[in-house]
Design a protein around this motif. Structure first.
Motif, PDB file in Angstrom:
ATOM      1  N   GLN A  29       0.815  -1.204   0.000  1.00 25.42           N
ATOM      2  CA  GLN A  29       0.000   0.000   0.000  1.00 25.42           C
ATOM      3  C   GLN A  29       0.854   1.263   0.000  1.00 25.42           C
ATOM      4  N   GLU A  30       2.054   1.204   0.563  1.00 24.50           N
ATOM      5  CA  GLU A  30       2.890   2.399   0.667  1.00 24.50           C
ATOM      6  C   GLU A  30       3.714   2.575  -0.608  1.00 24.50           C
ATOM      7  N   HIS A 274      -2.739   6.879  -1.861  1.00 26.81           N
ATOM      8  CA  HIS A 274      -2.370   6.123  -0.664  1.00 26.81           C
ATOM      9  C   HIS A 274      -3.024   6.718   0.577  1.00 26.81           C
TER      10      HIS A 274
END
Length: 282
Positions: A29-30, A274
């Motif tokens: 996700q990052e 994000h």
């Protein structure tokens, strides 16, 4: 005994599955960020990304955000400012980006803010600083006093445009720049200016016709983008301070020291997504 062993084994498998499932997902996700410095925070105070965010570095034309902020504290949008030969030659001699202003032209503060923030005109920066110092030295002193008043403890300004100075160069941090943007975006005129893709001023008796285009490509690449400012010098690299809204929450991000022009915009887009994803998860 056998049942206890099976129980322990099943427990280990469950833990392994949970760890194996959640860690890669969280890591995925990052976004990867190649910029030397990065920071993303929202208006609630949640930090969504950080990378050397408190390191003091040059920020190039992001300096002009403070220039605009100081002017907006003192000026009325309809006030007029006359461009001098010094404003024009300073920008041209230093190789800075300009708004194509000419000696003797007169503009409203509102129009000069567009000239300052869209094409990143150093000529506009110097005209405003000279007028509202009065004088550039006095104006820079106002910039630094304002920085202290806003709690920007790791910021120092040496001019109104962000061009490198031979000695005692200016600096800031991603945290300070994000904080400044949050304050600046409280001003409606500032928010309108930095969110505008193209601004035209018609020819009048006191100035030529001008068309200024925003250097912030993020405005046309992602939904809900509010601005804010691009910057570049050899020392600072490609910089971008950006803001957008996700789920009714304002997100502000800073990228400093990016080596590639285009990549700062694609990275900013991913960072906004994000942060928006994290907000959606609650």
């Amino acid at each position: 005994m056998m049942s206890m062993r099976i129980g322990r084994l099943m427990g280990s498998v469950v833990v392994a599955l949970v760890v194996g499932f959640s860690s890669p997902a969280m890591a995925a996700q990052e976004p990867a960020v190649s910029a030397k410095v990065a920071y993303v925070i929202d208006s609630v105070g949640t930090v969504h990304f950080g990378k050397r965010e408190t390191k003091r570095v040059p920020v190039a034309s992001l300096v002009k955000i403070m220039t605009a902020y100081v002017v907006l504290q003192e000026a009325r949008p309809g006030d007029t400012v006359k461009v001098t030969a010094t404003d024009v030659t300073y920008a041209a001699r230093g190789g800075a980006a300009t708004a194509g202003l000419r000696k003797g032209e007169r503009f409203t503060v509102r129009d000069l803010l567009y000239a300052l923030m869209l094409p990143s005109g150093a000529d506009a920066a110097n005209a405003l600083a000279r007028h509202y110092g009065p004088g550039k030295t006095a104006f820079v002193a106002k910039m630094n006093r304002t920085a202290r008043a806003l709690g920007l403890t790791d910021t120092r300004y040496t001019n109104a445009d962000g061009m490198p100075t031979p000695a005692n160069g200016g600096y800031s941090t991603a945290v300070d720049q994000a904080k400044l943007a949050q304050h600046a975006l409280e001003n409606d005129l500032f928010t309108t200016v930095v969110g505008t893709r193209t601004h035209k001023v018609a020819k009048t008796a006191v100035h030529r016709a001008h068309t200024w285009r925003n250097t912030n490509k993020l405005l046309s690449r992602a939904d809900g983008v509010l601005g804010v400012k691009t910057g570049y010098t050899n020392a600072a690299g490609h910089c971008l301070l950006f803001a957008g809204e996700r789920d009714g929450v304002r997100i502000v991000g800073v990228l400093l020291g990016e080596s590639k022009d285009e990549r700062r915009f694609s990275t900013a887009e991913r960072l906004l997504d994000h942060a928006g994803g994290q907000l959606a998860l609650g």
